[in-house]
Write an enzyme that holds these catalytic residues in place. Structure first.
Site, short mmCIF file in Angstrom:
data_model
loop_
_atom_site.label_atom_id
_atom_site.label_comp_id
_atom_site.label_asym_id
_atom_site.label_seq_id
_atom_site.Cartn_x
_atom_site.Cartn_y
_atom_site.Cartn_z
N GLU A 171 0.80 -1.22 0.00
CA GLU A 171 0.00 0.00 0.00
C GLU A 171 0.84 1.28 0.00
O GLU A 171 0.85 2.06 0.97
CB GLU A 171 -0.98 -0.01 1.19
CG GLU A 171 -1.96 -1.16 1.11
CD GLU A 171 -2.99 -1.17 2.24
OE1 GLU A 171 -2.90 -0.35 3.16
OE2 GLU A 171 -3.90 -2.00 2.19
N GLU B 4 -5.74 -8.41 0.16
CA GLU B 4 -6.40 -8.08 1.43
C GLU B 4 -7.86 -7.77 1.16
O GLU B 4 -8.19 -7.02 0.23
CB GLU B 4 -5.78 -6.85 2.11
CG GLU B 4 -4.44 -7.07 2.73
CD GLU B 4 -3.89 -5.84 3.44
OE1 GLU B 4 -4.70 -5.01 3.93
OE2 GLU B 4 -2.67 -5.71 3.49
O1 IFM Z 1 -4.45 -3.38 8.92
C1 IFM Z 1 -4.35 -2.81 7.66
C2 IFM Z 1 -3.16 -3.37 6.91
O2 IFM Z 1 -1.98 -3.16 7.60
C3 IFM Z 1 -3.03 -2.70 5.56
N1 IFM Z 1 -4.27 -2.73 4.84
C4 IFM Z 1 -5.46 -2.33 5.53
C5 IFM Z 1 -5.59 -3.07 6.84
C6 IFM Z 1 -6.88 -2.65 7.57
O3 IFM Z 1 -6.89 -1.29 7.81
#
Ligand code: IFM
Length: 443
Positions: free
Chosen positions: A164, A349
């Site tokens: 990210e 994710e």
């Molecule tokens: O916990 C985070 C993760 O570290 C990165 N992506 C989003 C998740 C939820 O906010």
């Protein structure tokens, strides 16, 4: 509910975590990170909490990985500050030993190790030198990459450089919500560019080593204008450049989006154009993190990008995030059509936070079961529409340190009691295990 047999033969089901959020950074010789510095300043993190102990995964990784039996893959990250406590220079062998044991333990359970090299715990020493705003970070990251790969590169199934980049740069240097907590447009432009450059340098090092299955993990949101007024339509388009195109466009085309050039262009480092070739070298796959949707309106009296979110009436998670599974289909099809074509996509994710409680030894998280089921349906639909999606990783394997929200927000399939470190699998975990069963092709 869909089941494994509804997905392509080699589709991978997994769960994801990150080092600082679960390991316990006080253990095993890890160096201080900019998250420790940030969390120590009152007001930055709920209850001033940090990742010193987290889920104590450093000591409990074997039992945690046992919970993944039956899954196909595990996405985890190595901590730069655990491997190199000062970011460069002396290596912490204990840290490398830990990742060595971890990868073996992942493989022993029949899981493919999906490694992410950077998931936000920048060594504090490097942060003191300007962190992501310092161009030299690209070389430091390249060196760290080589050190990690020397030890575990022979056993990982895939490597993502950075998790990210939008959060690493924009959320952290423009909005100030994450470490280092800056609100500075010049720092933002430099961080954006240097994150991309670091990715490019790491990719070059990885390719030179003959490492394959290389990619990056980007976060996307579904966006919609708050009205059909021209100014709101324009605001949504601007924010789309800021949120969704800021990284995928330079990575795939070597150019920055128009709104980024308008807002950040004059702050980019000199001769930034010379780096775009390296930044846009081909990748083998793209990781897509998707959680929610935003509704955007124009905010002309506010500084660039002069956009604002409005809250609309719909189901929301514990984070207050809209639940909008169709947005995952929108994101996957948009990426495929505009940027990635046949390149494999992984949903690296997807998940939701909920105020889960253990009652009589179980956690009935029906909201999460519904969330997972509806998002899997949208992935299935996207595959039917021609997207080359090859896997799904639930975020997260277990409740953990949710950055500025501390330990309050629970994203896990496994409940963690942070007082006792007791793990309790939630109903959603049992459901997903059923869905992915191989013997009957799922439920
Ligand atoms: O916990 C985070 C993760 O570290 C990165 N992506 C989003 C998740 C939820 O906010």
């Amino acid at each position: 509910m869909l089941k494994r047999a509804d997905f392509p033969e080699n589709f991978l089901f997994g769960a994801a975590t990150s080092a600082y959020q679960i390991e316990g950074h006080a253990f095993g010789g890890a160096g201080p990170t900019h998250w420790d510095t940030f969390a120590a300043k009152p007001g930055n993190v709920v209850n001033n909490e940090n990742g010193a102990v987290a889920c104590d995964h450093y000591h409990r990784y074997e039992q945690d990985l046992d919970l993944l039996l039956g899954f196909d893959a595990y996405r985890f990250s190595t901590s730069w500050a655990r491997v190199l406590p000062e970011g460069r220079g002396p290596v912490n062998q204990e840290g490398l030993d830990f990742y060595d044991r971890l990868v073996d333990a992942v493989l022993e359970r029949g899981l493919k190790p999906f490694l992410t090299l950077y998931h936000w715990e920048l060594p504090a020493t490097l942060a003191d030198l300007g962190g992501w705003t310092n161009r030299e970070i690209a070389g430091w990251f390249g060196d760290y990459t080589d050190i990690v790969m020397d030890r575990i590169g022979d056993r990982v199934a895939s490597v993502a450089t950075i998790n990210e980049p939008w959060c690493v740069s924009y959320l952290s240097h423009f909005l100030g919500h994450h470490a280092p907590g800056l609100r500075d447009i010049g720092a933002t432009a430099n961080a954006v560019h240097n994150v991309l450059l670091a990715h490019g340098v790491a990719m070059e090092r990885l390719r030179a080593r003959g490492q394959d299955n290389l990619g990056i993990v980007l976060n996307f949101e579904a966006l919609r204008p708050g009205s059909q007024k021209p100014e709101d339509l324009a605001a949504a388009a601007t924010y789309d450049d800021v949120m969704n195109r800021l990284f995928i466009q330079p990575l795939m085309t070597g150019t920055y989006p128009d709104a980024i050039m308008a807002g950040l262009g004059s702050h980019l480092p000199q001769r930034w154009q010379d780096d775009m070739d390296l930044i846009s070298k081909p990748m083998d796959w793209l990781g897509v993190n998707y959680y929610t949707r935003q509704t955007i309106v124009a905010a002309p009296s506010e500084p660039w990008p002069s956009t604002r979110f409005i809250t609309t009436d719909c189901d929301k998670t514990q984070m207050g995030w809209d639940i909008y599974p169709e947005g995952l289909h929108e994101t996957l099809t948009w990426l495929t059509d505009e940027f990635t074509g046949d390149m494999p996509l992984f949903v690296t994710e997807n998940g939701m936070a909920w105020d889960d409680k253990v009652i009589n030894g179980t956690v009935n998280d029906s909201e999460r079961m519904d969330y997972i089921s509806r998002h899997l349906q949208q992935i299935h639909r996207a595959i039917g529409d021609g997207c080359n999606v090859q896997g799904f990783f639930y975020w997260s394997l277990m409740d953990n340190y949710e950055w500025a929200f501390g330990y309050d927000k629970r994203f896990g399939m496994i409940h963690v009691d942070f007082e006792t470190q007791k793990r309790t699998p939630k109903e959603s975990y049992h459901l997903l295990k059923q869905v992915i069963r191989r013997d009957r092709g799922g439920i």
